[in-house]
Design a protein around this motif. Structure first.
Motif, PDB file in Angstrom:
ATOM      1  N   ASP A 138       0.589  -1.335  -0.001  1.00  0.00           N
ATOM      2  CA  ASP A 138      -0.178   0.193   0.001  1.00  0.00           C
ATOM      3  C   ASP A 138       0.834   1.287  -0.150  1.00  0.00           C
ATOM      4  O   ASP A 138       0.596   2.284  -0.659  1.00  0.00           O
ATOM      5  CB  ASP A 138      -1.005   0.049   1.416  1.00  0.00           C
ATOM      6  N   PHE A 139       1.796   1.135   0.589  1.00  0.00           N
ATOM      7  CA  PHE A 139       2.809   2.389   0.941  1.00  0.00           C
ATOM      8  C   PHE A 139       3.331   2.613  -0.502  1.00  0.00           C
ATOM      9  O   PHE A 139       3.181   3.738  -0.838  1.00  0.00           O
ATOM     10  CB  PHE A 139       3.931   1.875   1.900  1.00  0.00           C
ATOM     11  N   TRP A 140       3.886   1.713  -1.276  1.00  0.00           N
ATOM     12  CA  TRP A 140       4.434   1.818  -2.694  1.00  0.00           C
ATOM     13  C   TRP A 140       3.495   2.353  -3.604  1.00  0.00           C
ATOM     14  O   TRP A 140       3.725   3.057  -4.731  1.00  0.00           O
ATOM     15  CB  TRP A 140       5.435   0.713  -2.962  1.00  0.00           C
ATOM     16  N   GLN A 141       2.205   1.667  -3.566  1.00  0.00           N
ATOM     17  CA  GLN A 141       1.251   2.049  -4.692  1.00  0.00           C
ATOM     18  C   GLN A 141       0.854   3.451  -4.365  1.00  0.00           C
ATOM     19  O   GLN A 141       0.401   4.001  -5.187  1.00  0.00           O
ATOM     20  CB  GLN A 141       0.035   0.994  -4.374  1.00  0.00           C
ATOM     21  N   THR A 142       0.958   4.003  -3.066  1.00  0.00           N
ATOM     22  CA  THR A 142       0.597   5.491  -2.922  1.00  0.00           C
ATOM     23  C   THR A 142       1.728   6.240  -3.413  1.00  0.00           C
ATOM     24  O   THR A 142       1.626   7.408  -3.937  1.00  0.00           O
ATOM     25  CB  THR A 142       0.326   5.687  -1.574  1.00  0.00           C
ATOM     26  N   LEU A 143       3.009   5.887  -2.993  1.00  0.00           N
ATOM     27  CA  LEU A 143       4.184   6.802  -3.070  1.00  0.00           C
ATOM     28  C   LEU A 143       5.345   6.412  -4.003  1.00  0.00           C
ATOM     29  O   LEU A 143       6.268   7.505  -4.360  1.00  0.00           O
ATOM     30  CB  LEU A 143       4.962   6.869  -1.683  1.00  0.00           C
ATOM     31  N   SER A 144       5.181   5.307  -4.752  1.00  0.00           N
ATOM     32  CA  SER A 144       6.406   4.859  -5.630  1.00  0.00           C
ATOM     33  C   SER A 144       6.060   5.991  -6.582  1.00  0.00           C
ATOM     34  O   SER A 144       7.460   6.324  -7.533  1.00  0.00           O
ATOM     35  CB  SER A 144       6.089   3.422  -5.935  1.00  0.00           C
ATOM     36  N   GLU A 145       5.142   6.417  -7.235  1.00  0.00           N
ATOM     37  CA  GLU A 145       5.027   7.284  -8.496  1.00  0.00           C
ATOM     38  C   GLU A 145       5.943   8.820  -8.247  1.00  0.00           C
ATOM     39  O   GLU A 145       6.624   9.280  -8.893  1.00  0.00           O
ATOM     40  CB  GLU A 145       3.501   7.635  -8.915  1.00  0.00           C
ATOM     41  N   GLY A 146       5.583   9.168  -6.984  1.00  0.00           N
ATOM     42  CA  GLY A 146       6.270  10.472  -6.704  1.00  0.00           C
ATOM     43  C   GLY A 146       7.815  10.358  -6.480  1.00  0.00           C
ATOM     44  O   GLY A 146       8.728  11.103  -6.847  1.00  0.00           O
ATOM     45  N   ALA A 147       8.255   9.117  -6.036  1.00  0.00           N
ATOM     46  CA  ALA A 147       9.713   8.903  -5.735  1.00  0.00           C
ATOM     47  C   ALA A 147      10.462   8.759  -7.060  1.00  0.00           C
ATOM     48  O   ALA A 147      11.450   9.208  -7.313  1.00  0.00           O
ATOM     49  CB  ALA A 147       9.895   7.365  -4.853  1.00  0.00           C
ATOM     50  N   LYS A 148       9.574   8.004  -7.952  1.00  0.00           N
ATOM     51  CA  LYS A 148      10.092   7.807  -9.216  1.00  0.00           C
ATOM     52  C   LYS A 148      10.268   9.224 -10.132  1.00  0.00           C
ATOM     53  O   LYS A 148      11.166   9.445 -10.534  1.00  0.00           O
ATOM     54  CB  LYS A 148       9.111   6.983 -10.061  1.00  0.00           C
ATOM     55  N   TYR A 149       9.352  10.126  -9.995  1.00  0.00           N
ATOM     56  CA  TYR A 149       9.546  11.375 -10.530  1.00  0.00           C
ATOM     57  C   TYR A 149      10.741  12.185  -9.974  1.00  0.00           C
ATOM     58  O   TYR A 149      11.428  12.803 -10.633  1.00  0.00           O
ATOM     59  CB  TYR A 149       8.302  12.275 -10.311  1.00  0.00           C
ATOM     60  N   HIS A 150      10.806  11.906  -8.817  1.00  0.00           N
ATOM     61  CA  HIS A 150      12.062  12.825  -8.070  1.00  0.00           C
ATOM     62  C   HIS A 150      13.327  12.149  -8.650  1.00  0.00           C
ATOM     63  O   HIS A 150      14.060  13.029  -8.977  1.00  0.00           O
ATOM     64  CB  HIS A 150      12.076  12.701  -6.517  1.00  0.00           C
ATOM     65  N   LEU A 151      13.460  10.847  -8.608  1.00  0.00           N
ATOM     66  CA  LEU A 151      14.606   9.972  -9.353  1.00  0.00           C
ATOM     67  C   LEU A 151      14.900  10.549 -10.775  1.00  0.00           C
ATOM     68  O   LEU A 151      16.008  10.649 -11.101  1.00  0.00           O
ATOM     69  CB  LEU A 151      14.564   8.573  -8.866  1.00  0.00           C
ATOM     70  N   GLN A 152      13.720  10.404 -11.502  1.00  0.00           N
ATOM     71  CA  GLN A 152      13.979  10.917 -12.890  1.00  0.00           C
ATOM     72  C   GLN A 152      14.463  12.330 -13.182  1.00  0.00           C
ATOM     73  O   GLN A 152      15.572  12.566 -13.773  1.00  0.00           O
ATOM     74  CB  GLN A 152      12.736  10.758 -13.471  1.00  0.00           C
TER      75      GLN A 152
END
Length: 546
Positions: A138-152
């Motif tokens: 649940d944590f990653w389904q909520t926040l992985s997209e934001g983390a991905k954008y930051h890393l990109q």
């Protein structure tokens, strides 16, 4: 089809961005786009007449809306906040055991093995696994997209780990590759094991649960240190927690899988079902080996040297329960597909984040090379980071294994003091030329980095030796003899002098060495010069050479 209200919202965003001067058009598109925008009309009620909005404007409005959504997601939570929230969850579950492990000077594998050998501990810990994994999902389904954008959006070189559930506990992967790469993106081992926990028996599930929890915590300081770009970040593979991404990965892996089977067996397959029918006939290791025309492509472990039939039996014995059962042909089929799937996953994630694959498992590295061969994948500007990360990983298993033992606080200190630029330049000298001439020659890259390290260490020692030769004495003692390589600490005493350790200068100064405060000015300058040498970028690095 998008409804009218959503389209109007997008068009309003587009209008605002154009008025703010934030939308620019390429010269060859500007005229046509201007005509399309000028054609947009308003109805008498003040609303945009959607019938006057052509596909070009609609596409532009969609792009602007997506960028706005992306920006909003990034603004909602910083990458560091996401990382801290993740490690808070890991700390809550494994923190006490991690501190005990450190107190006992143990390691994740040993602690996990001990816990898994106690039936009461297994029962106690096994019940936590399903809920813990569900909460992390649940944590990653909520926040992985934001983390991905930051890393990109991070500048600098990035290495994206894959090819295994998580880096080996025996060495910190940031200690090697982190000397060159700005950011190392690690996967989440709990997401990688999400489906496996239910396939393992309770004892093995608990062992892996504990081992990964303790291993992940070894990267906490590196991931949560206040640096931009971060030294380490955790981001799971989309395929590990998103079913749609997993299905897309399966489809993307099939062409490489079929080509691998063609090279392995010398025949083409049009579908997975056709390959399965063929594999079903290979019901003994001997039958399977008899059909193989390229034995090098049946790779279970680069370190295995037994005859192929014995390797097949060993692989099934080790992993048959989670990789296709006891049938040799089906096992080979599933292993081949799993390896191509894994290679596509790491390559796709690397490209998505603007990084290079980072693997410390030699077998996985070989399959990645085959995948790149099958799809004619080539690296352009990423070639040097790829060679450097691979070369440093290879060196970590040689006489340069001390590279893998550089502690996290030392890496943080190097980053804080800005030492990595010089270290990277030293390590990578001449590597780019090798990579361009022969991109696949990673062995020569490792040799070259090793040569660079040896040359740099020799120069570092020369500076220390020159300092030791200076004929400055105090109370009849040769000050130079106190300057033992590696014994000068970076921390300073109250007088501003470095504290000299080892036998030459006991911390409490009970031997015949003088008190710091009694040293004359010239002697102080000797120690200051020694301290400066140790604080150079290469001095910081070689302090950890054993």
């Amino acid at each position: 089809m998008v409804d009218d209200s959503e389209l109007r919202r997008r068009l309003a965003l587009l209008r605002d961005k154009i008025e703010a001067g934030e939308v620019k058009f390429a010269p060859h598109l500007a005229d046509d786009m201007s005509l399309s925008l000028e054609a947009v009309k308003y109805s008498p009620d003040g609303e945009i007449d959607l019938s006057t909005v052509d596909s070009r404007v609609r596409s532009l409005a969609l792009g602007v809306a997506m960028m706005k959504q992306r920006s909003d997601i990034k603004d909602a939570t910083s990458l560091r906040e996401i990382q801290k929230a993740y490690f808070d969850r890991i700390e809550h579950m494994f923190g006490d055991l991690f501190r005990l492990m450190k107190e006992r000077d143990s390691h994740p594998q040993a602690v996990a093995w001990a816990v898994s050998r106690d039936s009461k501990s297994v029962s106690e810990n096994y019940k936590y696994i399903p809920q813990f994994v569900e909460d992390l999902t649940d944590f990653w389904q909520t926040l992985s997209e934001g983390a991905k954008y930051h890393l990109q959006d991070l500048t600098g070189s990035k290495g994206v780990f894959g090819g295994d559930l998580f880096p080996s506990y025996t060495k910190n992967i940031a200690s090697t590759s982190g000397l060159y790469l700005d950011t190392i993106v690690l996967t989440d081992p709990f997401m990688n094991c999400r489906r496996l926990f239910s396939l393992w028996d309770k004892q093995e599930a608990v062992r892996m649960f504990i081992k990964h929890g303790l291993n992940v915590l070894q990267y906490k300081d590196l991931a949560t240190a206040d640096f931009s770009p971060p030294i380490v970040a955790i981001l799971p593979f989309d395929s590990s927690h998103d079913e749609e991404s997993d299905e897309m990965l399966v489809d993307a892996s099939l062409p490489d899988f079929f080509q691998h089977l063609e090279l392995l067996f010398g025949r083409k397959f049009a579908s997975f079902e056709e390959a399965g029918e063929f594999a079903a006939r290979l019901d003994t290791p001997e039958k399977a080996v008899a059909e193989i025309i390229n034995r090098e492509r049946l790779l279970f472990d680069v370190e295995w040297t037994e005859p192929l039939p014995d390797q097949i039996k060993k692989a099934i014995s080790d992993n048959g329960d989670i990789a296709g059962g006891q049938h040799p042909g089906i096992y080979i089929l599933n292993q081949s597909f799993g390896r191509m799937r894994q290679a596509n996953d790491i390559l796709g994630k690397s490209r998505n984040l603007g990084g290079v694959p980072l693997l410390d498992a030699p077998t996985s590295w070989q399959y990645l090379n085959w995948k790149m061969e099958y799809s004619a994948t080539r690296f352009g500007h990423e070639l040097l980071p790829l060679h450097m990360s691979r070369g440093l990983q290879s060196l970590g298993s040689t006489e340069f294994q001390w590279l893998g033992d550089i502690p996290p606080d030392a890496l943080i200190e190097m980053r804080r003091q800005g030492a990595l630029d010089e270290i990277r330049a030293t390590l990578s000298s001449g590597v780019e030329e090798i990579a361009k001439v022969k991109p696949e020659n990673f062995f020569r890259t490792a040799d070259k980095i090793g040569e660079n390290l040896e040359e740099a260490f020799a120069k570092h020692q020369e500076k220390i030796q020159e300092l030791r030769k200076k004929k400055w004495t105090f109370l009849g003692k040769d000050i130079g003899t106190w300057l033992v390589v590696g014994s000068i600490e970076v921390g300073a005493a109250f007088s501003g002098l470095p504290v000299v350790g080892a036998a030459a200068f006991a911390a409490d100064q009970l031997l015949d060495a003088p008190k710091l405060k009694d040293l004359p000015g010239k002697a102080k300058s000797v120690f200051k010069e020694a301290k400066d040498i140790q604080k150079t970028p290469m001095g910081l690095l070689f302090r950890h050479k054993k």
